[in-house]
Scaffold this motif. Structure first.
Motif, PDB file in Angstrom:
ATOM      1  N   VAL A  43      79.621  36.719  41.525  1.00 39.40           N
ATOM      2  CA  VAL A  43      81.006  36.471  41.096  1.00 39.40           C
ATOM      3  C   VAL A  43      81.025  35.695  39.782  1.00 39.40           C
ATOM      4  O   VAL A  43      81.807  36.002  38.868  1.00 39.40           O
ATOM      5  N   VAL A  44      80.162  34.689  39.670  1.00 40.18           N
ATOM      6  CA  VAL A  44      80.119  33.893  38.436  1.00 40.18           C
ATOM      7  C   VAL A  44      79.700  34.761  37.254  1.00 40.18           C
ATOM      8  O   VAL A  44      80.298  34.690  36.165  1.00 40.18           O
ATOM      9  N   VAL A  45      78.686  35.598  37.456  1.00 40.47           N
ATOM     10  CA  VAL A  45      78.198  36.447  36.361  1.00 40.47           C
ATOM     11  C   VAL A  45      79.282  37.434  35.926  1.00 40.47           C
ATOM     12  O   VAL A  45      79.535  37.627  34.721  1.00 40.47           O
ATOM     13  N   VAL A  46      79.940  38.070  36.904  1.00 40.14           N
ATOM     14  CA  VAL A  46      80.990  39.039  36.567  1.00 40.14           C
ATOM     15  C   VAL A  46      82.142  38.348  35.847  1.00 40.14           C
ATOM     16  O   VAL A  46      82.712  38.879  34.876  1.00 40.14           O
ATOM     17  N   THR A  47      82.507  37.150  36.296  1.00 38.76           N
ATOM     18  CA  THR A  47      83.602  36.418  35.653  1.00 38.76           C
ATOM     19  C   THR A  47      83.264  36.083  34.208  1.00 38.76           C
ATOM     20  O   THR A  47      84.077  36.291  33.294  1.00 38.76           O
ATOM     21  N   LEU A  48      82.069  35.559  34.000  1.00 39.41           N
ATOM     22  CA  LEU A  48      81.667  35.236  32.622  1.00 39.41           C
ATOM     23  C   LEU A  48      81.628  36.488  31.757  1.00 39.41           C
ATOM     24  O   LEU A  48      82.068  36.458  30.594  1.00 39.41           O
ATOM     25  N   ALA A  49      81.123  37.584  32.310  1.00 38.46           N
ATOM     26  CA  ALA A  49      81.069  38.827  31.535  1.00 38.46           C
ATOM     27  C   ALA A  49      82.474  39.308  31.179  1.00 38.46           C
ATOM     28  O   ALA A  49      82.721  39.755  30.047  1.00 38.46           O
ATOM     29  N   ALA A  50      83.407  39.217  32.149  1.00 35.60           N
ATOM     30  CA  ALA A  50      84.784  39.658  31.878  1.00 35.60           C
ATOM     31  C   ALA A  50      85.440  38.792  30.808  1.00 35.60           C
ATOM     32  O   ALA A  50      86.132  39.297  29.917  1.00 35.60           O
ATOM     33  N   VAL A  51      85.223  37.474  30.880  1.00 34.45           N
ATOM     34  CA  VAL A  51      85.825  36.576  29.892  1.00 34.45           C
ATOM     35  C   VAL A  51      85.249  36.845  28.507  1.00 34.45           C
ATOM     36  O   VAL A  51      85.981  36.926  27.508  1.00 34.45           O
ATOM     37  N   VAL A  52      83.919  36.983  28.435  1.00 36.11           N
ATOM     38  CA  VAL A  52      83.287  37.233  27.138  1.00 36.11           C
ATOM     39  C   VAL A  52      83.730  38.581  26.573  1.00 36.11           C
ATOM     40  O   VAL A  52      84.058  38.695  25.378  1.00 36.11           O
ATOM     41  N   LEU A  53      83.746  39.610  27.416  1.00 37.76           N
ATOM     42  CA  LEU A  53      84.158  40.935  26.950  1.00 37.76           C
ATOM     43  C   LEU A  53      85.602  40.927  26.472  1.00 37.76           C
ATOM     44  O   LEU A  53      85.924  41.514  25.427  1.00 37.76           O
ATOM     45  N   ARG A  54      86.471  40.254  27.222  1.00 36.24           N
ATOM     46  CA  ARG A  54      87.882  40.186  26.811  1.00 36.24           C
ATOM     47  C   ARG A  54      88.025  39.451  25.483  1.00 36.24           C
ATOM     48  O   ARG A  54      88.809  39.867  24.612  1.00 36.24           O
ATOM     49  N   THR A  55      87.260  38.387  25.314  1.00 38.93           N
ATOM     50  CA  THR A  55      87.322  37.634  24.054  1.00 38.93           C
ATOM     51  C   THR A  55      86.864  38.505  22.888  1.00 38.93           C
ATOM     52  O   THR A  55      87.490  38.517  21.822  1.00 38.93           O
ATOM     53  N   LEU A  56      85.760  39.231  23.092  1.00 36.66           N
ATOM     54  CA  LEU A  56      85.268  40.105  22.024  1.00 36.66           C
ATOM     55  C   LEU A  56      86.274  41.208  21.706  1.00 36.66           C
ATOM     56  O   LEU A  56      86.485  41.549  20.530  1.00 36.66           O
ATOM     57  N   GLN A  57      86.893  41.782  22.742  1.00 41.03           N
ATOM     58  CA  GLN A  57      87.885  42.831  22.513  1.00 41.03           C
ATOM     59  C   GLN A  57      89.071  42.309  21.712  1.00 41.03           C
ATOM     60  O   GLN A  57      89.551  42.971  20.780  1.00 41.03           O
ATOM     61  N   ARG A  58      89.544  41.125  22.071  1.00 40.42           N
ATOM     62  CA  ARG A  58      90.694  40.572  21.356  1.00 40.42           C
ATOM     63  C   ARG A  58      90.336  40.232  19.915  1.00 40.42           C
ATOM     64  O   ARG A  58      91.120  40.477  18.989  1.00 40.42           O
ATOM     65  N   ASN A  59      89.138  39.683  19.720  1.00 38.37           N
ATOM     66  CA  ASN A  59      88.729  39.374  18.350  1.00 38.37           C
ATOM     67  C   ASN A  59      88.570  40.646  17.521  1.00 38.37           C
ATOM     68  O   ASN A  59      88.962  40.678  16.343  1.00 38.37           O
TER      69      ASN A  59
END
Length: 581
Positions: A43-59
């Motif tokens: 769960v922690v790994v998936v959450t971090l991946a989702a947050v990082v991916l969302r940040t990269l997408q928005r940037n």
């Protein structure tokens, strides 16, 4: 561009959801540690991946559309923030976009604020998904209200080239709707010079169909709406009297409507195409557009159907009018603030987590009661004679009782809470079972005396001075005056076995008599037993071994019923019937 609103807090909701999942997994749900730990790590790994991916997408989206959003922000700087979310915003893509947006000679513009809408230029139809996402964020979570596809027939070399451009626009609109999670109503605006009059190129009006419902079926099968458009043009021609321009426009309008149905609406709505059909809410035509001659697709279509070649016409002066009349009947979507949506989602997640917590707590309480019940059953089914097993079962009961008592003193843990705790009900049952346990009597206390220190060889009379060896046994008897005493005699294997047995009994009787006299304890509490040479404790083959085997044992026997087994002797004597009593 000022960004006062950040749209839906996706990353915060992901973290919130992950926190709820971890809390349930580690604190409430009946999941073993061996499974909970790897799942929690996942769960922690998936959450971090989702947050990082969302940040990269928005940037990435911000970088890709920075110039568009900057222009949009500058154009709408005078609008209040609340108005820019309520005012319709239309994405415009397709042909002749510079002629639509470059106004008043102020250079190339990307956005324009009209009387009834905000118009945003998208030069490449493939950018519709990314621009739509950026607009949604800029408008505080509200997606664009629609997409206008500008079609200038004279800008295309052939029908095939036009059809290819339409397929690209259709695919882009489908991708944008999927990424935005909202439908994007489509509007087709046809810019085509229908007459050669210079005045018509300056002062032109829209003819078309606009509705709050989809017009795909209407454009293909409901001829009444299209006839209404043509009748409006014919009415203008009649009212104009001798002016030939309205009549020419009415005739050309009928022709271009038919061409639009075949060459434009078909490719956009054909269900056999790979992309999802583009739902259309409006289609319009205007006597305005680029320079046109016989090579344009529409001119060739007229020639193919009537053998008439339209005369060449000059381009209309810029700027060309935006299709404001087409969107006046556009469907209105209910808009909800993304923060309010996030709050609703959080409440729904909390409700779901609460239901899972209650379910998990019920399971944990059932496991607690089942374990206590199993321990009680095991303790009650173990025979009294198996004391070691009963002690192990008793320890389990004590552990259960201590655990429940600790909950009562320090508070029930979260995994057993939520109104499901039932441990208090089992406490009296555990106390009753624990208090019912009775430890078995301790093993008999034994004093062993060397026969040679008490008796002469082959004799059964105590030697003078030998009573000092009996003082220890006498003290033990006096400390436990309520106990019964067994005096047993033993010999080595030298001599006749029967003689040895009689000698062992006689020596036990002599010691018993002295103890009765010295202690004052009634003789009825004593029993004597002779074993002869039948119970050696060492080898009779050596002098030292035979010395150990010649002995007298004085044993304190726990209180017991009248028939007390004294240990499998070859000759057992009940206490009431012992020799010499």
């Amino acid at each position: 561009m000022s960004e006062l609103h950040l749209g839906y807090p996706f990353r915060a909701m992901v973290v919130f959801t992950a926190s709820l999942a971890l809390a349930l997994l580690l604190l409430v749900l009946p999941v073993g540690r061996g499974l909970a730990s790897p799942v929690a790590a996942g769960v922690v790994v998936v959450t971090l991946a989702a947050v990082v991916l969302r940040t990269l997408q928005r940037n990435r989206a911000r970088a890709q559309n920075a110039h568009v959003m900057a222009s949009l922000g500058a154009t709408t700087a005078s609008l209040p923030v609340s108005l820019r979310t309520r005012m319709p915003l239309m994405l415009v893509t397709g042909d002749s976009l510079p002629e639509l947006f470059n106004r008043d000679g102020d250079g190339e513009r990307v956005a324009h604020v009209g009387n009834g809408a905000i118009w945003l230029r998208v030069d490449n139809p493939g950018d519709l998904p990314h621009v739509g996402v950026a607009v949604k964020r800029w408008r505080d979570g509200r997606a664009p209200d629609g997409v206008v596809l500008s079609i200038a027939p004279a800008a295309h070399a052939s029908d095939d080239a036009l059809a290819q451009a339409l397929r690209i626009a259709r695919q882009a609109a489908s991708d944008a709707s999927r990424m935005l999670g909202a439908r994007l109503p489509g509007y087709v605006a046809i810019y085509q010079r229908l007459t050669t009059s210079p005045a018509a190129a300056v002062d032109s009006q829209w003819y078309g169909v606009s509705s709050a419902c989809r017009l795909t079926e209407a454009l293909q099968g409901d001829a009444q709406r299209l006839e209404a458009v043509m009748r409006a043009a014919e009415t203008q021609a009649q009212q104009a009297g001798s002016d030939p321009v309205p009549a020419a426009r009415a005739a050309a309008l009928a022709s271009i409507i038919g061409w639009t149905q075949r060459a434009v609406i078909g490719p956009l709505t054909d269900p056999r195409q790979p992309a999802m059909p583009w739902p259309l809410w409006g289609t319009g035509w205007i006597d305005c557009g680029p320079a046109s001659d016989f090579r344009s697709p529409w001119a060739r279509d007229i020639h193919a159907h009537s053998r008439i070649t339209p005369p060449p016409v000059a381009a209309s002066p810029v700027p060309w009018p935006l299709p404001q009349p087409l969107i006046e009947a556009m469907p209105r979507r209910l808009w909800v603030s993304p923060r309010l949506t996030a709050v609703a989602h959080a409440i729904a997640l909390l409700a779901f987590a609460g239901a899972l917590a209650i379910w998990g707590s019920a399971g944990n309480n059932q496991a607690l009661l089942s374990r206590a019940g199993a321990d009680l059953d095991r303790f009650s089914t173990i025979p009294v004679a198996h004391d070691n097993a009963r002690r192990n079962a008793l320890q389990a009961l004590v552990a259960d009782r201590d655990q429940i008592d600790r909950y009562a003193r320090l508070g029930v843990p979260l995994r057993l809470s939520f109104g499901m705790y039932r441990g208090d009900a089992v406490m009296p049952v555990l106390d009753t079972a624990i208090s019912s346990y009775e430890a078995p009597p301790p093993p008999p206390a034994v004093v062993t005396l060397d026969s040679m220190s008490l008796f002469d060889s082959g004799k059964a009379q105590l030697r003078p001075g030998s009573t000092r060896a009996l003082v220890g046994a006498l003290e033990m008897i006096r400390v436990h005056p309520d106990r019964r005493i067994l005096v047993a005699g033993y010999t080595d294997n030298i001599g006749n076995a029967d003689s040895n047995l009689k000698l062992s009994i006689a020596r036990a009787g002599a010691v018993r008599d002295w103890l009765v006299e010295a202690s004052g304890i009634p003789v009825t509490q004593f029993a004597i037993q002779g074993y002869g040479d039948t119970r050696p404790i060492a080898s009779n083959a050596t002098v030292a071994g035979r010395a150990k085997n010649r002995r007298v044992e004085i044993t304190l026997v726990p209180n017991a019923p009248k028939e007390v087994p004294l240990g499998g002797a070859p000759k057992e004597v009940p206490l009431e019937d012992s020799p010499g009593i």
